[in-house]
Design an enzyme around this catalytic site. Structure first.
Site, PDB file in Angstrom:
ATOM      1  N   ARG A  66      -6.369   1.346 -12.100  1.00 37.69           N
ATOM      2  CA  ARG A  66      -7.306   1.770 -11.059  1.00 37.69           C
ATOM      3  C   ARG A  66      -8.091   2.970 -11.541  1.00 37.69           C
ATOM      4  O   ARG A  66      -7.517   3.998 -11.927  1.00 37.69           O
ATOM      5  CB  ARG A  66      -6.504   2.096  -9.801  1.00 37.69           C
ATOM      6  CG  ARG A  66      -7.267   2.829  -8.728  1.00 37.69           C
ATOM      7  CD  ARG A  66      -6.479   2.756  -7.449  1.00 37.69           C
ATOM      8  NE  ARG A  66      -6.848   3.777  -6.504  1.00 37.69           N
ATOM      9  CZ  ARG A  66      -6.287   3.892  -5.303  1.00 37.69           C
ATOM     10  NH1 ARG A  66      -5.330   3.037  -4.923  1.00 37.69           N
ATOM     11  NH2 ARG A  66      -6.651   4.834  -4.485  1.00 37.69           N
TER      12      ARG A  66
ATOM     13  N   ASP B 102       1.088  -0.889  -5.007  1.00 35.18           N
ATOM     14  CA  ASP B 102       0.255   0.278  -5.244  1.00 35.18           C
ATOM     15  C   ASP B 102       1.195   1.348  -5.805  1.00 35.18           C
ATOM     16  O   ASP B 102       1.875   2.046  -5.060  1.00 35.18           O
ATOM     17  CB  ASP B 102      -0.357   0.713  -3.896  1.00 35.18           C
ATOM     18  CG  ASP B 102      -1.055   2.051  -3.984  1.00 35.18           C
ATOM     19  OD1 ASP B 102      -1.184   2.593  -5.096  1.00 35.18           O
ATOM     20  OD2 ASP B 102      -1.476   2.551  -2.911  1.00 35.18           O
TER      21      ASP B 102
ATOM     22  N   HIS C 285     -12.534   1.863  -7.487  1.00 33.34           N
ATOM     23  CA  HIS C 285     -12.490   2.355  -6.115  1.00 33.34           C
ATOM     24  C   HIS C 285     -13.753   3.156  -5.813  1.00 33.34           C
ATOM     25  O   HIS C 285     -14.256   3.889  -6.663  1.00 33.34           O
ATOM     26  CB  HIS C 285     -11.256   3.235  -5.925  1.00 33.34           C
ATOM     27  CG  HIS C 285     -10.772   3.251  -4.499  1.00 33.34           C
ATOM     28  ND1 HIS C 285     -11.293   2.470  -3.514  1.00 33.34           N
ATOM     29  CD2 HIS C 285      -9.777   3.982  -3.912  1.00 33.34           C
ATOM     30  CE1 HIS C 285     -10.666   2.702  -2.379  1.00 33.34           C
ATOM     31  NE2 HIS C 285      -9.743   3.610  -2.584  1.00 33.34           N
TER      32      HIS C 285
ATOM     33  N   SER D 110       0.810  -1.217   0.000  1.00 30.28           N
ATOM     34  CA  SER D 110       0.000   0.000   0.000  1.00 30.28           C
ATOM     35  C   SER D 110       0.845   1.269   0.000  1.00 30.28           C
ATOM     36  O   SER D 110       1.768   1.422   0.806  1.00 30.28           O
ATOM     37  CB  SER D 110      -0.878  -0.027   1.256  1.00 30.28           C
ATOM     38  OG  SER D 110      -1.286   1.276   1.599  1.00 30.28           O
ATOM     39  N   GLY D 111       0.484   2.187  -0.872  1.00 26.75           N
ATOM     40  CA  GLY D 111       1.185   3.470  -0.895  1.00 26.75           C
ATOM     41  C   GLY D 111       0.953   4.251   0.386  1.00 26.75           C
ATOM     42  O   GLY D 111       1.872   4.864   0.940  1.00 26.75           O
ATOM     43  N   LEU D 112      -0.293   4.206   0.867  1.00 22.81           N
ATOM     44  CA  LEU D 112      -0.606   4.902   2.123  1.00 22.81           C
ATOM     45  C   LEU D 112       0.235   4.324   3.266  1.00 22.81           C
ATOM     46  O   LEU D 112       0.847   5.061   4.040  1.00 22.81           O
ATOM     47  CB  LEU D 112      -2.106   4.736   2.437  1.00 22.81           C
ATOM     48  CG  LEU D 112      -2.532   5.176   3.839  1.00 22.81           C
ATOM     49  CD1 LEU D 112      -2.346   6.677   4.017  1.00 22.81           C
ATOM     50  CD2 LEU D 112      -3.988   4.783   4.125  1.00 22.81           C
TER      51      LEU D 112
ATOM     52  N   LYS E 267       0.082  12.493  -6.493  1.00 22.21           N
ATOM     53  CA  LYS E 267      -1.303  12.158  -6.143  1.00 22.21           C
ATOM     54  C   LYS E 267      -1.588  12.499  -4.666  1.00 22.21           C
ATOM     55  O   LYS E 267      -0.689  12.814  -3.877  1.00 22.21           O
ATOM     56  CB  LYS E 267      -1.593  10.677  -6.416  1.00 22.21           C
ATOM     57  CG  LYS E 267      -0.641   9.653  -5.843  1.00 22.21           C
ATOM     58  CD  LYS E 267      -0.673   9.496  -4.325  1.00 22.21           C
ATOM     59  CE  LYS E 267      -1.995   9.081  -3.795  1.00 22.21           C
ATOM     60  NZ  LYS E 267      -2.155   7.625  -3.727  1.00 22.21           N
TER      61      LYS E 267
ATOM     62  N   ASP F 247       0.766  10.550   2.080  1.00 26.78           N
ATOM     63  CA  ASP F 247       0.502   9.757   0.875  1.00 26.78           C
ATOM     64  C   ASP F 247       0.376  10.693  -0.326  1.00 26.78           C
ATOM     65  O   ASP F 247      -0.634  10.711  -1.020  1.00 26.78           O
ATOM     66  CB  ASP F 247      -0.793   8.960   1.108  1.00 26.78           C
ATOM     67  CG  ASP F 247      -1.023   7.906   0.029  1.00 26.78           C
ATOM     68  OD1 ASP F 247      -0.098   7.652  -0.756  1.00 26.78           O
ATOM     69  OD2 ASP F 247      -2.136   7.352  -0.019  1.00 26.78           O
TER      70      ASP F 247
ATOM     71  N   ASN G 233      -4.196  10.844  -1.434  1.00 26.24           N
ATOM     72  CA  ASN G 233      -5.012   9.677  -1.098  1.00 26.24           C
ATOM     73  C   ASN G 233      -6.473   9.927  -1.461  1.00 26.24           C
ATOM     74  O   ASN G 233      -7.004  11.014  -1.256  1.00 26.24           O
ATOM     75  CB  ASN G 233      -4.884   9.354   0.399  1.00 26.24           C
ATOM     76  CG  ASN G 233      -5.579   8.055   0.742  1.00 26.24           C
ATOM     77  OD1 ASN G 233      -6.782   8.016   0.963  1.00 26.24           O
ATOM     78  ND2 ASN G 233      -4.816   6.973   0.749  1.00 26.24           N
ATOM     79  N   SER G 234      -7.129   8.890  -1.971  1.00 29.42           N
ATOM     80  CA  SER G 234      -8.494   9.023  -2.484  1.00 29.42           C
ATOM     81  C   SER G 234      -9.499   9.466  -1.423  1.00 29.42           C
ATOM     82  O   SER G 234     -10.564   9.994  -1.754  1.00 29.42           O
ATOM     83  CB  SER G 234      -8.947   7.683  -3.056  1.00 29.42           C
ATOM     84  OG  SER G 234      -8.059   7.264  -4.045  1.00 29.42           O
TER      85      SER G 234
ATOM     86  N   GLU H 175      -3.088   4.346 -10.828  1.00 27.26           N
ATOM     87  CA  GLU H 175      -4.397   5.004 -10.768  1.00 27.26           C
ATOM     88  C   GLU H 175      -4.418   6.215 -11.698  1.00 27.26           C
ATOM     89  O   GLU H 175      -3.398   6.871 -11.903  1.00 27.26           O
ATOM     90  CB  GLU H 175      -4.716   5.403  -9.320  1.00 27.26           C
ATOM     91  CG  GLU H 175      -3.768   6.405  -8.697  1.00 27.26           C
ATOM     92  CD  GLU H 175      -3.834   6.416  -7.172  1.00 27.26           C
ATOM     93  OE1 GLU H 175      -3.559   5.373  -6.557  1.00 27.26           O
ATOM     94  OE2 GLU H 175      -4.162   7.471  -6.602  1.00 27.26           O
TER      95      GLU H 175
ATOM     96  N   ASP I 299       0.708   4.144  -7.260  1.00 28.36           N
ATOM     97  CA  ASP I 299       0.157   5.492  -7.409  1.00 28.36           C
ATOM     98  C   ASP I 299      -0.102   5.783  -8.898  1.00 28.36           C
ATOM     99  O   ASP I 299      -0.790   5.023  -9.540  1.00 28.36           O
ATOM    100  CB  ASP I 299       1.092   6.537  -6.775  1.00 28.36           C
ATOM    101  CG  ASP I 299       1.144   6.360  -5.249  1.00 28.36           C
ATOM    102  OD1 ASP I 299       0.246   5.697  -4.703  1.00 28.36           O
ATOM    103  OD2 ASP I 299       2.081   6.870  -4.618  1.00 28.36           O
TER     104      ASP I 299
HETATM  105  C1  SPV Z   1      -3.491   2.494  -0.512  1.00 33.68           C
HETATM  106  O1  SPV Z   1      -3.571   1.544   0.250  1.00 33.68           O
HETATM  107  O2  SPV Z   1      -2.533   3.256  -0.522  1.00 33.68           O
HETATM  108  C2  SPV Z   1      -4.538   2.742  -1.468  1.00 33.68           C
HETATM  109  C3  SPV Z   1      -5.900   2.348  -1.160  1.00 33.68           C
HETATM  110  O3  SPV Z   1      -4.265   3.355  -2.468  1.00 33.68           O
HETATM  111  S1  SPV Z   1      -6.691   3.740  -0.558  1.00 33.68           S
HETATM  112  O4  SPV Z   1      -5.988   4.220   0.560  1.00 33.68           O
HETATM  113  O5  SPV Z   1      -8.037   3.263  -0.235  1.00 33.68           O
HETATM  114  O6  SPV Z   1      -6.756   4.719  -1.617  1.00 33.68           O
HETATM  115 MG    MG Z   2      -2.498   4.247  -2.483  1.00 32.92          MG
END
Ligand code: SPV
Ligand code: MG
Length: 567
Positions: free
Chosen positions: A155, A81, A186, A42-44, A116, A54, A118-119, A110, A83
């Site tokens: 994504r 992930d 997502h 996971s990027g986060l 980027k 993130d 975080n979503s 994505e 990004d």
């Molecule tokens: C992550 O885990 O970094 C993701 C998923 O991209 S989310 O945080 O839901 O965007």
């Molecule tokens: Mg991410």
């Protein structure tokens, strides 16, 4: 099956599969041990464990470096992930090459713009990538990969950014046509409605991946029924770690003690297990042997010290402070300097006062009625290596031990040729050798013929154990209390000690008597001559002189007037 083939199979399988988030080597291993079949890097979570946001604050090479630790710690397939791909099509191509080189199974990119966000942070305001540009990035990645099983997951962020279902489907189709192996759709709703609708409209054109962080209360059966291929549990290892760290940090800070947390956290041994420390120990035995055999030391330290009663009420002789540190510590430091780290100290009188840092302490409970061999017997059976056996009340210049352990003989004793009967107040340990120390013929082999034990010294007329007593004046020097034994020699020494144990007077025997018995049984004991440069501590006068000697051994200590015999 390669990792990339495993991930591809998960994407294509009929059953619902799960990827669990991990963010470093340790968490990757924990995820594997829990039974998961794949990892979401996971990027986060990776940003967060670095302590940054993130927002591509960690560079892509820092992420790739972390992936390498994760791939080493766990053999599971890892989906990165990635990004936005960290730039344009060209950055994506380089990313894919680097991921393949590190055994990463696939990457998810994505359709947002670099850098980027975080979503779940102001999703509506996030600008989406141009469809054509993003499809080109996917195609560039697919054209670059060398391994046909490497997966690129596209994504779609249209629902996050509020662009609606039609746009989401239009983008997904463009990305599929560009070569994406799966679509990650997502949604930030708390119900799965959007992804269920998307899956229905998509109608199995390619595998669908989802991240139900927001709609977490949805029964997993709903995802199965919707035909989802892979569910990503995206950040739960990171969040679990954060809550545990917060709770333990607060507790320890507030209570100023560890006692309340120790049983709530894994033991250090569990961390060692997760790091595979045992494998290191096995490899060390296999490969480090060439750097010289392991060597152990036994220090005989059971006595209070005759003539030192005034200063040993609450400690044994070895704990007497000499120039700022206990006698024993000087000895232990000397051993450590020679890489002798397996140090067993045999205590007896006030063994409780012995500082056990860096040593193993064994206690001769019968120290009051027994002698040196009984103490030696407490420690020797546990050893199976080259070993130095030492009195506990010794100080010596560092070369003495260095030269001793370089000896190739099975048994070697250090004899001080400057210590004559006339110059010594003590009556024991005089050494009779095959030739005297001519101090010129370096390397000439000299053998020990006999050594005067305390028993003989006390009763000069008593029958010696194995040879008639010789006058101390005829001795070539004095044994300083250091004996080096090879591994083979140690086996012989143990055997002999076993025989001596059967004797009724075993409890009275000392190390010189053991050495004499070794000689009588045919073993050769080499002599390493020194001329001064050591101190024993047998009485208060020795104690005072030892302090001067020690000062002369410390940097900036001693100087003119320091009391040190020898040259
Ligand atoms: C992550 O885990 O970094 C993701 C998923 O991209 S989310 O945080 O839901 O965007
Ligand atoms: Mg991410």
């Amino acid at each position: 099956m390669t990792r990339s083939a495993k991930l591809r199979a998960m994407l294509l399988s009929d059953r619902l599969e799960f990827l669990m988030e991990a963010h470093n080597g340790l968490s990757a291993r924990i995820v594997r041990e829990a039974g998961f079949r794949g990892i979401w890097a996971s990027g986060l979570a990776i940003s967060a464990q670095f302590g940054v946001r993130d927002n591509n604050e960690a560079s892509w090479t820092q992420v790739v470096e972390m992936l390498e630790f994760m791939a080493d710690a766990s053999d599971l397939p890892i989906l990165l992930d990635g990004d936005t791909g960290y730039g344009n099509f060209n950055n994506m191509r380089r990313l894919v090459r680097k991921l393949e080189q590190r055994g990463i199974a696939g990457v998810c990119i994505e359709d947002k713009q670099f850098p980027k966000t975080n979503s779940f942070l102001n999703g509506e305001r996030q600008p989406l990538a141009d469809i054509g540009e993003f499809a080109g990035k996917i195609a560039a990645g697919k054209d670059t990969q060398g391994d046909p099983s490497f997966s690129i997951v596209a994504r779609v962020e249209a629902l996050i950014a509020g662009w609606g279902m039609d746009e989401a489907l239009r983008r997904a189709e463009a990305y599929r046509r560009a070569g994406a192996d799966a679509i990650l759709i997502h949604s930030k709703l708390s119900k799965p409605d959007e992804i269920v609708t998307f899956a229905r409209e998509w109608a199995g054109r390619s595998p669908i991946v989802i991240v139900p962080t927001r709609y977490y209360s949805t029964p997993t059966e709903v995802f199965r029924a919707a035909g989802i291929s892979v569910v990503i549990w995206a950040n739960h290892i990171l969040r679990a770690a954060a809550s545990a760290m917060q709770s333990v940090a607060r507790e320890i800070h507030g209570s100023e003690t560890l006692v309340n947390v120790e049983d709530r956290i894994v033991p250090v041994a569990e961390i060692f297990r997760l790091q595979d420390a045992d494998e290191y120990s096995v490899a060390e035995r296999l490969y480090l042997a060439s750097s010289g055999p392991a060597r152990a030391a036994i220090v005989l330290a059971a006595t209070r010290g005759r003539g030192l009663e005034a200063v040993t009420v609450d400690r044994p002789k070895v704990m007497l402070p000499i120039a700022g540190k206990p006698l024993l510590r000087w000895l232990v430091d000397s051993f450590k300097k020679e890489s002798i780290n397996d140090i067993t100290v045999v205590g007896g009188y006030r063994a409780d006062a012995i500082d056990t840092a860096g040593i193993k302490l064994v206690v001769n409970e019968r120290y009051a009625e027994t002698g040196e061999l009984a103490s030696l017997a407490c420690a020797i059976d546990a050893l199976d290596s080259d070993a130095v056996i030492s009195y506990g009340d010794l100080l010596f210049r560092s070369y003495v031990l260095r030269d001793l352990v370089e000896s190739q003989a099975d048994f070697t004793v250090v004899v001080d040729s400057s210590a004559t009967a006339a110059s010594n107040r003590t009556v024991r340990d005089f050494a009779y050798c095959s030739r005297s120390d001519d101090r010129g013929l370096f390397g000439t082999q000299v053998l020990l013929q006999k050594i005067c034990s305390a028993a003989e010294g006390r009763h000069a007329s008593a029958p010696a154990m194995l040879a008639p007593p010789a006058p101390a004046e005829a001795a070539q020097g004095r044994w300083i209390g250091l004996l080096n034994v090879s591994r083979a020699g140690l086996a012989r020494l143990k055997g002999l000690l076993g025989e001596l144990r059967a004797r009724a007077d075993f409890d009275t025997l000392d190390v010189p008597q053991l050495l004499n018995a070794l000689i009588a049984s045919g073993s050769r004991i080499e002599v390493l001559y020194v001329h001064g440069h050591w101190r024993g501590v047998n009485d208060l006068e020795d104690f005072r002189r030892a302090t001067d000697f020690a000062h002369a051994q410390t940097p900036l200590g001693g100087g003119p007037g320091a009391d040190e015999t020898g040259d």
